[in-house]
Design an enzyme around this catalytic site. Structure first.
Site, mmCIF file in Angstrom:
data_model
loop_
_atom_site.group_PDB
_atom_site.id
_atom_site.type_symbol
_atom_site.label_atom_id
_atom_site.label_comp_id
_atom_site.label_asym_id
_atom_site.label_seq_id
_atom_site.Cartn_x
_atom_site.Cartn_y
_atom_site.Cartn_z
ATOM 1 N N LYS A 83 -22.147 -24.267 -16.886
ATOM 2 C CA LYS A 83 -23.338 -24.072 -16.052
ATOM 3 C C LYS A 83 -23.441 -25.181 -15.011
ATOM 4 O O LYS A 83 -23.772 -24.942 -13.850
ATOM 5 C CB LYS A 83 -24.589 -24.010 -16.941
ATOM 6 C CG LYS A 83 -24.625 -22.742 -17.811
ATOM 7 C CD LYS A 83 -25.704 -22.731 -18.889
ATOM 8 C CE LYS A 83 -25.548 -21.491 -19.771
ATOM 9 N NZ LYS A 83 -26.531 -21.379 -20.853
ATOM 10 N N GLN B 183 -30.803 -25.026 -23.949
ATOM 11 C CA GLN B 183 -29.672 -24.312 -24.549
ATOM 12 C C GLN B 183 -29.941 -23.999 -26.023
ATOM 13 O O GLN B 183 -30.322 -24.876 -26.795
ATOM 14 C CB GLN B 183 -28.392 -25.152 -24.396
ATOM 15 C CG GLN B 183 -27.125 -24.461 -24.856
ATOM 16 C CD GLN B 183 -26.723 -23.270 -23.986
ATOM 17 O OE1 GLN B 183 -27.054 -23.197 -22.809
ATOM 18 N NE2 GLN B 183 -26.012 -22.327 -24.565
ATOM 19 N N ASP C 280 -34.155 -18.741 -17.945
ATOM 20 C CA ASP C 280 -33.534 -17.990 -19.042
ATOM 21 C C ASP C 280 -34.220 -16.643 -19.273
ATOM 22 O O ASP C 280 -33.655 -15.774 -19.944
ATOM 23 C CB ASP C 280 -33.675 -18.788 -20.357
ATOM 24 C CG ASP C 280 -32.380 -19.417 -20.802
ATOM 25 O OD1 ASP C 280 -31.310 -18.856 -20.494
ATOM 26 O OD2 ASP C 280 -32.440 -20.464 -21.482
HETATM 27 N N1 GUN Z 1 -27.197 -19.674 -25.973
HETATM 28 C C1 GUN Z 1 -26.357 -18.613 -25.834
HETATM 29 N N2 GUN Z 1 -26.662 -17.946 -24.697
HETATM 30 C C2 GUN Z 1 -27.694 -18.594 -24.121
HETATM 31 C C3 GUN Z 1 -28.446 -18.377 -22.918
HETATM 32 O O1 GUN Z 1 -28.233 -17.440 -22.136
HETATM 33 N N3 GUN Z 1 -29.421 -19.291 -22.678
HETATM 34 C C4 GUN Z 1 -29.695 -20.299 -23.520
HETATM 35 N N4 GUN Z 1 -30.696 -21.124 -23.201
HETATM 36 N N5 GUN Z 1 -29.037 -20.520 -24.637
HETATM 37 C C5 GUN Z 1 -28.031 -19.667 -24.924
#
Ligand code: GUN
Length: 290
Positions: free
Chosen positions: A49, A93, A116
């Protein structure tokens, strides 16, 4: 068989975002990633990211907290980000340690900064087909993959495997939206579903998001089905330097010979999640401009 190249499609989307960001004035969109602990998969996802942000000209910051952080301390850290006008997007996350309630944390992030799409307000907007909210990145990425591959969903039977907040539930809602890339008949299967194999066999489109390596075998699939594999599972592989390799929830090698289209793992849905996150960040920034 059409291989749906998520890596390529995501690269195109990132280029589009880069152009948009370049057109902005001096102030650029800024996103803060919050990671708790050192889960290797989370470390890798957040790194991807950060790289995508750097590529597009979006400013990113990473805050890492120890596994021992209390829920209250984490809430205070998020509130500080909520109050910082120079932060337009916040992503915590998942998964979080067991002593922290994920729902509480997701609801602490201001809906306007929730890139998100996990906040109650944004899930509510998704239900109401109100486009002003953030849509969860992986589900949005799944729909975008289908759009850019000219695979319409209207009238088709979509079988979603998994009912998580991150993928299963929101992607099911998106398939129910009105429009050529919605209007589907949706069945959601999960760990308590009986006769999963016979249900998957009826699917025109299968979205596998259960997190179990090679759960979907070729005998479960209808010939000509479209397969979107959201799973990213690490399995032991002593021939690799890392000692592991990544595989999806679907037995790709066997499935590829009978499906009409399929996403690989890696290089399918994964890069799309990251691209849609950048899109959500840009939108969150633009919303602050009015
Ligand atoms: N863990 C796995 N996929 C995601 C996501 O799209 N966002 C977040 N915050 N955590 C994740």
């Amino acid at each position: 068989m059409k291989l749906i190249d998520g890596k390529q499609i995501a690269a195109t989307i990132l280029e589009e975002i880069t152009e948009e960001v370049a057109k902005l004035g001096d102030q650029k969109p800024a996103v803060t990633f919050v990671r708790v602990g050192e889960d290797p998969a989370s470390v890798s996802y957040v790194r991807n990211k950060e790289r995508a942000a750097a590529k597009t000209g979006i400013i990113s910051d990473l805050k890492v907290f120890p596994e021992s952080i209390s829920q209250q301390e984490l809430i205070q850290e998020i509130q500080a980000l909520n109050n910082n006008p120079n932060v337009h997007g916040i992503l915590v996350q998942a998964p979080l340690p067991n002593h922290i309630d994920e729902g509480t944390i997701f609801r602490t992030v201001l809906p306007e900064k929730d890139v998100d799409g996990f906040h109650t307000v944004n899930i509510g907007k998704l239900c109401q087909e109100d486009a002003s909210g953030s849509v969860a990145c992986t589900p949005a990425g799944v729909i975008e993959l289908l759009k850019r591959s000219d695979i319409t969903t209207e009238g088709k039977h979509v079988v979603v495997l998994g009912r998580s907040l991150i993928v299963g539930k929101p992607v099911s809602l998106l398939f129910l939206h009105k429009g050529a890339f919605g209007n589907a008949t949706v069945t959601v299967c999960h760990s308590r579903t009986q006769n999963i194999a016979s249900i998957v066999k009826q699917a025109d489109i299968v979205v596998a998001a259960i997190g179990r390596a090679h759960f979907v075998t070729v005998d479960m699939l209808k010939p000509g089905a479209v397969v979107i594999d959201v799973g990213i599972n690490r399995i032991e592989d002593s021939s690799r330097k890392s000692g592991y390799r990544l595989v999806g929830d679907v037995d790709f090698e066997a499935a590829k010979d009978i499906v009409s289209a399929i996403t690989p793992v890696p290089g399918g849905v994964g890069p799309m999640t990251v691209a849609m996150l950048m899109k959500n960040t840009l939108r969150a920034f633009q919303a602050t401009r009015g």
